[in-house]
Design a protein around this motif. Structure first.
Motif, PDB file in Angstrom:
ATOM      1  N   ALA A 190       0.821  -1.213   0.000  1.00 17.07           N
ATOM      2  CA  ALA A 190       0.000   0.000   0.000  1.00 17.07           C
ATOM      3  C   ALA A 190       0.857   1.264   0.000  1.00 17.07           C
ATOM      4  O   ALA A 190       0.535   2.254  -0.673  1.00 17.07           O
ATOM      5  N   LEU A 232     -13.849  -5.328  -4.271  1.00 19.36           N
ATOM      6  CA  LEU A 232     -13.667  -4.323  -3.233  1.00 19.36           C
ATOM      7  C   LEU A 232     -14.340  -3.032  -3.701  1.00 19.36           C
ATOM      8  O   LEU A 232     -14.308  -2.707  -4.886  1.00 19.36           O
ATOM      9  N   ASP A 233     -14.921  -2.310  -2.765  1.00 21.53           N
ATOM     10  CA  ASP A 233     -15.611  -1.082  -3.152  1.00 21.53           C
ATOM     11  C   ASP A 233     -14.783   0.145  -2.815  1.00 21.53           C
ATOM     12  O   ASP A 233     -14.387   0.333  -1.664  1.00 21.53           O
ATOM     13  N   ASP A 281     -10.039   3.741  -2.788  1.00 20.80           N
ATOM     14  CA  ASP A 281      -9.110   3.732  -1.652  1.00 20.80           C
ATOM     15  C   ASP A 281      -8.607   2.323  -1.330  1.00 20.80           C
ATOM     16  O   ASP A 281      -7.603   2.166  -0.626  1.00 20.80           O
ATOM     17  N   LYS A 282      -9.305   1.307  -1.832  1.00 21.78           N
ATOM     18  CA  LYS A 282      -8.866  -0.074  -1.595  1.00 21.78           C
ATOM     19  C   LYS A 282      -7.744  -0.486  -2.542  1.00 21.78           C
ATOM     20  O   LYS A 282      -7.126  -1.542  -2.356  1.00 21.78           O
ATOM     21  N   ALA A 283      -7.501   0.312  -3.569  1.00 20.19           N
ATOM     22  CA  ALA A 283      -6.534  -0.090  -4.593  1.00 20.19           C
ATOM     23  C   ALA A 283      -5.100  -0.250  -4.069  1.00 20.19           C
ATOM     24  O   ALA A 283      -4.444  -1.252  -4.371  1.00 20.19           O
ATOM     25  N   ASP A 314      -3.593  -1.282  -1.454  1.00 17.64           N
ATOM     26  CA  ASP A 314      -3.236  -2.534  -0.780  1.00 17.64           C
ATOM     27  C   ASP A 314      -3.655  -3.763  -1.579  1.00 17.64           C
ATOM     28  O   ASP A 314      -3.384  -4.897  -1.184  1.00 17.64           O
ATOM     29  N   ALA A 315      -4.310  -3.561  -2.706  1.00 18.59           N
ATOM     30  CA  ALA A 315      -4.983  -4.695  -3.356  1.00 18.59           C
ATOM     31  C   ALA A 315      -4.016  -5.727  -3.931  1.00 18.59           C
ATOM     32  O   ALA A 315      -4.323  -6.919  -3.960  1.00 18.59           O
ATOM     33  N   SER A 336      -2.476  -7.726  -1.065  1.00 17.58           N
ATOM     34  CA  SER A 336      -3.511  -8.622  -0.544  1.00 17.58           C
ATOM     35  C   SER A 336      -3.651  -9.883  -1.392  1.00 17.58           C
ATOM     36  O   SER A 336      -3.864 -10.973  -0.877  1.00 17.58           O
ATOM     37  N   ASN A 350      -7.839 -13.200  -1.368  1.00 13.96           N
ATOM     38  CA  ASN A 350      -9.020 -13.192  -2.239  1.00 13.96           C
ATOM     39  C   ASN A 350      -9.456 -14.612  -2.590  1.00 13.96           C
ATOM     40  O   ASN A 350      -8.658 -15.539  -2.637  1.00 13.96           O
ATOM     41  N   ARG A 370      -9.969 -10.471  -8.264  1.00 15.54           N
ATOM     42  CA  ARG A 370      -9.977  -9.238  -7.479  1.00 15.54           C
ATOM     43  C   ARG A 370     -10.254  -8.042  -8.385  1.00 15.54           C
ATOM     44  O   ARG A 370      -9.509  -7.783  -9.343  1.00 15.54           O
ATOM     45  N   ILE A 399     -11.885  -3.797  -8.284  1.00 18.35           N
ATOM     46  CA  ILE A 399     -12.271  -2.646  -7.471  1.00 18.35           C
ATOM     47  C   ILE A 399     -13.401  -1.923  -8.209  1.00 18.35           C
ATOM     48  O   ILE A 399     -13.243  -1.542  -9.378  1.00 18.35           O
TER      49      ILE A 399
END
Lengths: 336, 336
Positions: free
Chosen positions: B21, B309-310, B313-315, B317-318, B321, B327, B331, B333
């Protein structure tokens, strides 16, 4: 040499690494007696191959290991001296899997070729027209698939397989770069086998030498070593490169499997291919290969060297001597 | 979400291993202004790929690395909201290399596909009909060349590429064996993706499990790991086996290149092949792949899972992850 005695080289112990003289024993036995359908071959030349290491190994392999106490498996060239098969006559000159012995009583399916021309000479049928030349031919052309203008790098480049690979690469319009150990072999690469460049890997920085010799990268790598030389070559592969795995001369033992730098990222980033070749898979195409190879030999485009030892007593140490790098050409043993 | 602001995920530092992230930053920028010939795409879904590790790496790779300070490269799916190109209209639904951002002003050559049917749904175009499905399709069929009756083993078998590989193998008449980490993923392999056998590599003896699951050996190995799992698989290759190198998920860093058991002897004895696949090499055949994949999806023969992921802002760390194995499906977003 006595004609009523059959000297044989037997496998006496199973080596874990390179077969040494002490793993073999030379014995004298009576001449074999033919059964119906067999022929008796008087061997003139016995072959010595790096692959024999695999043939005597108990480790997973592509053929049944030579049994302990059995005659060492080998390609040989000789003359039929007695026949109980209608298709074969005394005087026929033949090449086949006759083993390390003076005389072999075999079924005709052990015969690979009947030699009908005096040129190239008989010994060539065990080298440039034998498994070595055929391995180079099918390994380079069928597995390596070189295209004109590409760069082909060969390890053990002055050896009996490597020297053919380099010359066939040139015949096909490629740039050929040989890697060999020591100045004598590097010179042989350039002067006898026509490599565009030759690298003595014992002289310093192999990576820098590859950069200099292969400014456009390496499209085909014909590998007989599987060690530090290969590790250096992998960094120079081009996109779509092909690596032909033909031998593993620089790895002294595969039990346990030695560690090396992982190859997956090279293969992924370069979309490259590594593939093994075993010449026996091409048995039904040997004639095609021999026709091409013999033609190139006659035209003077495919040169070869021989390193001939005299007498069957030289056989037990002959494989170890190959791995010590002592030969400067196809290693044969002349016994008649 | 505001429609007059373009949120973008920028690459702020270059990771040496897995992108975390902290290597990214989400910023707000004004909406881009189109130049002639461009279109403005409002992204709905952003893709997250294991391969993104390579896209941000400075190490030798198949494409230019994403520049520091640049928008993260990504496949995305969205809708054209403004066009200054005659071939494209507002309302067109498109998939292409639009990056991790709300709005992308792009030349039409960034567009890979115009989506004209509501089934499969838009998100599928980034997974089973996107790079994941296409990688499985061409990697297995073009590089792996499975024949009916053969055994195909897949690592990261429940993943978005692996799950497609296993199902395509079944469609082609092969026995499919999946390797995945943990009981949940192994169960997914069996229940959702129809593998004939699934192995949880975290449960004990992988070698014994492969022997049990692959009694006739492994003809095709589709590898996404390049670590201890692959090392175990290599021992089970059949003669003429093909290893597809698609990813290296279990190797956390390639600088320096990690050591592993040498593969040359396996490749030689088994006359096997290892070959890398990069899906971008198949760009001119994507349509062929998508037609087949979409047909199988509609027929219910090719199932897929999504892990959505919604919010942008989740991108950041995606990717990390994904490598943590969190997952249970493709995966994505969702940002609109």
């Amino acid at each position: 040499m006595k004609n009523d005695v059959n000297r044989q080289v037997l496998l006496r112990a199973r080596p874990t690494g390179i077969p040494q003289a002490e793993h073999f024993e030379v014995v004298e036995r009576p001449l074999p007696v033919l059964t119906d359908g067999q022929v008796l071959v008087r061997n003139s030349y016995l072959s010595v191959e790096p692959a024999m290491r695999g043939w005597v190994s108990a480790v997973a392999n592509y053929s049944e290991p030579v049994p302990l106490g059995g005659v060492m498996r080998s390609l040989a060239a000789g003359r039929i001296v007695e026949s109980r098969h209608p298709d074969w006559q005394p005087g026929d000159v033949v090449v086949g899997m006759f083993g390390w012995q003076d005389f072999a009583a075999v079924d005709p399916d052990a015969i690979q070729t009947k030699v009908t021309s005096a040129e190239p000479p008989l010994s060539a049928w065990l080298g440039v027209l034998g498994l070595n030349g055929l391995t180079a031919y099918f390994g380079l052309l069928d597995v390596g698939q070189p295209r004109a203008g590409e760069t082909v790098v060969v390890s053990t480049a002055a050896g009996s397989v490597g020297s053919c690979v380099g010359q066939i690469a040139k015949i096909k319009g490629c740039r050929s770069v040989g890697i060999a150990g020591g100045p004598t072999k590097a010179e042989l690469c350039r002067d006898a086998f026509g490599y565009d460049a030759a690298i003595d890997y014992k002289q310093g920085d192999l990576d820098a030498a590859l950069t200099a010799a292969c400014p456009n990268g390496i499209d085909v790598y014909f590998d007989n070593t599987a060690g530090a030389i290969s590790d250096a070559v992998m960094k120079h592969l081009t996109v779509g490169a092909r690596v032909v795995i033909c031998g593993t001369a620089s790895v002294s033992s595969w039990d346990p499997v030695p560690l090396g730098p992982r190859v997956e990222r090279h293969l992924l980033v370069k979309r490259a291919r590594m593939q093994g070749i075993l010449i026996f898979d091409y048995a039904n195409r040997y004639d095609e290969g021999r026709v091409a190879l013999a033609q190139w030999v006659r035209e003077g485009r495919l040169r070869y060297r021989e390193d001939i030892l005299d007498g069957i007593d030289k056989a037990p140490d002959a494989i170890a001597s190959l791995y010590r790098g002592e030969n400067l050409g196809k290693r044969l043993i002349r016994i008649a």
